[in-house]
Write an enzyme that holds these catalytic residues in place. Sequence first.
Site, PDB file in Angstrom:
ATOM      1  CB  SER A 139      -0.861   0.009   1.265  1.00  0.00           C
ATOM      2  OG  SER A 139      -1.460   1.275   1.462  1.00  0.00           O
ATOM      3  CE1 TYR A 152      -4.258  -1.990   4.837  1.00  0.00           C
ATOM      4  CE2 TYR A 152      -3.197   0.108   4.359  1.00  0.00           C
ATOM      5  CZ  TYR A 152      -3.817  -1.046   3.924  1.00  0.00           C
ATOM      6  OH  TYR A 152      -3.986  -1.261   2.570  1.00  0.00           O
TER       7      TYR A 152
HETATM    8  N1  LIG Z   1      -8.741  -0.621  -1.784  1.00  0.00           N
HETATM    9  C1  LIG Z   1      -7.748   0.216  -1.607  1.00  0.00           C
HETATM   10  O1  LIG Z   1      -7.908   1.437  -1.687  1.00  0.00           O
HETATM   11  C2  LIG Z   1      -6.361  -0.299  -1.312  1.00  0.00           C
HETATM   12  C3  LIG Z   1      -5.301   0.622  -1.268  1.00  0.00           C
HETATM   13  C4  LIG Z   1      -4.016   0.158  -1.009  1.00  0.00           C
HETATM   14  C5  LIG Z   1      -3.796  -1.188  -0.798  1.00  0.00           C
HETATM   15  N2  LIG Z   1      -4.850  -2.052  -0.842  1.00  0.00           N
HETATM   16  C6  LIG Z   1      -4.571  -3.459  -0.589  1.00  0.00           C
HETATM   17  O2  LIG Z   1      -5.083  -4.248  -1.642  1.00  0.00           O
HETATM   18  C7  LIG Z   1      -5.490  -5.523  -1.142  1.00  0.00           C
HETATM   19  C8  LIG Z   1      -6.920  -5.813  -1.561  1.00  0.00           C
HETATM   20  O3  LIG Z   1      -7.758  -4.773  -1.118  1.00  0.00           O
HETATM   21  P1  LIG Z   1      -9.324  -4.712  -1.404  1.00  0.00           P
HETATM   22  O4  LIG Z   1      -9.687  -3.289  -1.418  1.00  0.00           O
HETATM   23  O5  LIG Z   1      -9.702  -5.593  -2.542  1.00  0.00           O
HETATM   24  O6  LIG Z   1      -9.836  -5.298  -0.008  1.00  0.00           O
HETATM   25  P2  LIG Z   1     -10.974  -6.336   0.373  1.00  0.00           P
HETATM   26  O7  LIG Z   1     -11.222  -6.174   1.831  1.00  0.00           O
HETATM   27  O8  LIG Z   1     -12.130  -6.225  -0.552  1.00  0.00           O
HETATM   28  O9  LIG Z   1     -10.250  -7.728   0.089  1.00  0.00           O
HETATM   29  C9  LIG Z   1      -9.446  -8.350   1.021  1.00  0.00           C
HETATM   30  C10 LIG Z   1      -9.911  -9.786   1.103  1.00  0.00           C
HETATM   31  O10 LIG Z   1      -9.073 -10.473   2.037  1.00  0.00           O
HETATM   32  C11 LIG Z   1      -9.886 -11.411   2.701  1.00  0.00           C
HETATM   33  N3  LIG Z   1      -9.295 -11.812   3.975  1.00  0.00           N
HETATM   34  C12 LIG Z   1      -9.251 -11.104   5.124  1.00  0.00           C
HETATM   35  N4  LIG Z   1      -8.676 -11.843   6.085  1.00  0.00           N
HETATM   36  C13 LIG Z   1      -8.341 -13.032   5.519  1.00  0.00           C
HETATM   37  C14 LIG Z   1      -7.732 -14.206   6.023  1.00  0.00           C
HETATM   38  N5  LIG Z   1      -7.340 -14.292   7.305  1.00  0.00           N
HETATM   39  N6  LIG Z   1      -7.537 -15.247   5.183  1.00  0.00           N
HETATM   40  C15 LIG Z   1      -7.945 -15.179   3.892  1.00  0.00           C
HETATM   41  N7  LIG Z   1      -8.539 -14.072   3.352  1.00  0.00           N
HETATM   42  C16 LIG Z   1      -8.728 -13.026   4.179  1.00  0.00           C
HETATM   43  C17 LIG Z   1     -11.210 -10.685   2.918  1.00  0.00           C
HETATM   44  O11 LIG Z   1     -12.265 -11.596   3.179  1.00  0.00           O
HETATM   45  C18 LIG Z   1     -11.359  -9.937   1.605  1.00  0.00           C
HETATM   46  O12 LIG Z   1     -12.128 -10.663   0.662  1.00  0.00           O
HETATM   47  C19 LIG Z   1      -5.282  -5.473   0.366  1.00  0.00           C
HETATM   48  O13 LIG Z   1      -4.037  -6.043   0.682  1.00  0.00           O
HETATM   49  C20 LIG Z   1      -5.269  -3.985   0.655  1.00  0.00           C
HETATM   50  O14 LIG Z   1      -4.540  -3.672   1.827  1.00  0.00           O
HETATM   51  C21 LIG Z   1      -6.121  -1.647  -1.090  1.00  0.00           C
END
Ligand SMILES: NC(=O)c1ccc[n+]([C@@H]2O[C@H](COP(=O)([O-])OP(=O)(O)OC[C@H]3O[C@@H](n4cnc5c(N)ncnc54)[C@H](O)[C@@H]3O)[C@@H](O)[C@H]2O)c1
Length: 248
Positions: A139, A152
């Site tokens: 991130s 985070y």
């Molecule tokens: N959306 C954003 O703006 C953003 C920005 C920077 C980084 N990210 C990173 O991108 C990645 C995906 O983000 P997203 O927005 O699709 O989030 P999201 O919450 O939709 O997806 C994350 C998924 O991880 C799963 N998860 C959580 N704990 C788990 C576990 N113990 N075992 C297996 N699965 C588990 C959740 O059920 C969820 O489906 C993450 O690593 C997030 O930190 C997202």
Amino acid sequence: MKTPGRLEERVAIVTGGGGDIGHAIAQRFCEAGARVCLVDLARASTDCFPAEQVLAHTCDVTDPEAVEDMVEAVAQTFGRIDILVNNAAAEAHNATVCELPVEIWRRILDVNLTGAYLLCRAGIPHLRKQKGVILNIASQLGHVTARGHAAYSASKAGLLSLTRTLALDHAEEGIRAVSISPGAVMTDRLIRRAGSEEAAFEQHAPRHPIGRLGTPREIADAALFLVSDEAGFITGSDLLADGGYTLK
Ligand SMILES: NC(=O)c1ccc[n+]([C@@H]2O[C@H](COP(=O)([O-])OP(=O)(O)OC[C@H]3O[C@@H](n4cnc5c(N)ncnc54)[C@H](O)[C@@H]3O)[C@@H](O)[C@H]2O)c1
């Protein structure tokens, strides 16, 4: 001539495959010819994937035995593993260190960082055979931080560091390790936190010089490049896909 970015024959495991970014990455890999396993706490939808190219496994990435079983099951079904994508993340929790319950601190570090370690530990023996790739989804908040994001940010900074060590430890085996640091991406997760798509835009867009949020597809396109042969000389690197967030 080989089309750039194609992943025919390759097999990828994508954690957090039930979320928007994980789903988009898996879909992009599938379009490039890969077979993928979507891993999540609940069974991820595979509706828009060709049946012969997709698996869905329920697995908590913080459970060492469950991760090992899942990796062995994918290897059994698809016959090989080439790509690991550590994308799963726990819900963020906005609080200062004094206000943050220790169990939430532990859960965020456990899912976002230890989960990646566990998948690498189980998956690297398979990657060795294919000279595979590890892609960690970090991130922009692993580079900078924001108020109330201690757990985070620390988890994502840790993931950047883990990427570099993995790259160094396994370079001679032909395994690459890379990461992407997205800025705010318009996902259900972000919309849920902001209350609506409009609120998410108003809250996040001004922080990005490009003036908008990223899309899951843009992160998936970057992911496809980094795991493909075209990125063969890139290892230990992080790709900021953050609309300029970290420039200021
Ligand atoms: N959306 C954003 O703006 C953003 C920005 C920077 C980084 N990210 C990173 O991108 C990645 C995906 O983000 P997203 O927005 O699709 O989030 P999201 O919450 O939709 O997806 C994350 C998924 O991880 C799963 N998860 C959580 N704990 C788990 C576990 N113990 N075992 C297996 N699965 C588990 C959740 O059920 C969820 O489906 C993450 O690593 C997030 O930190 C997202």
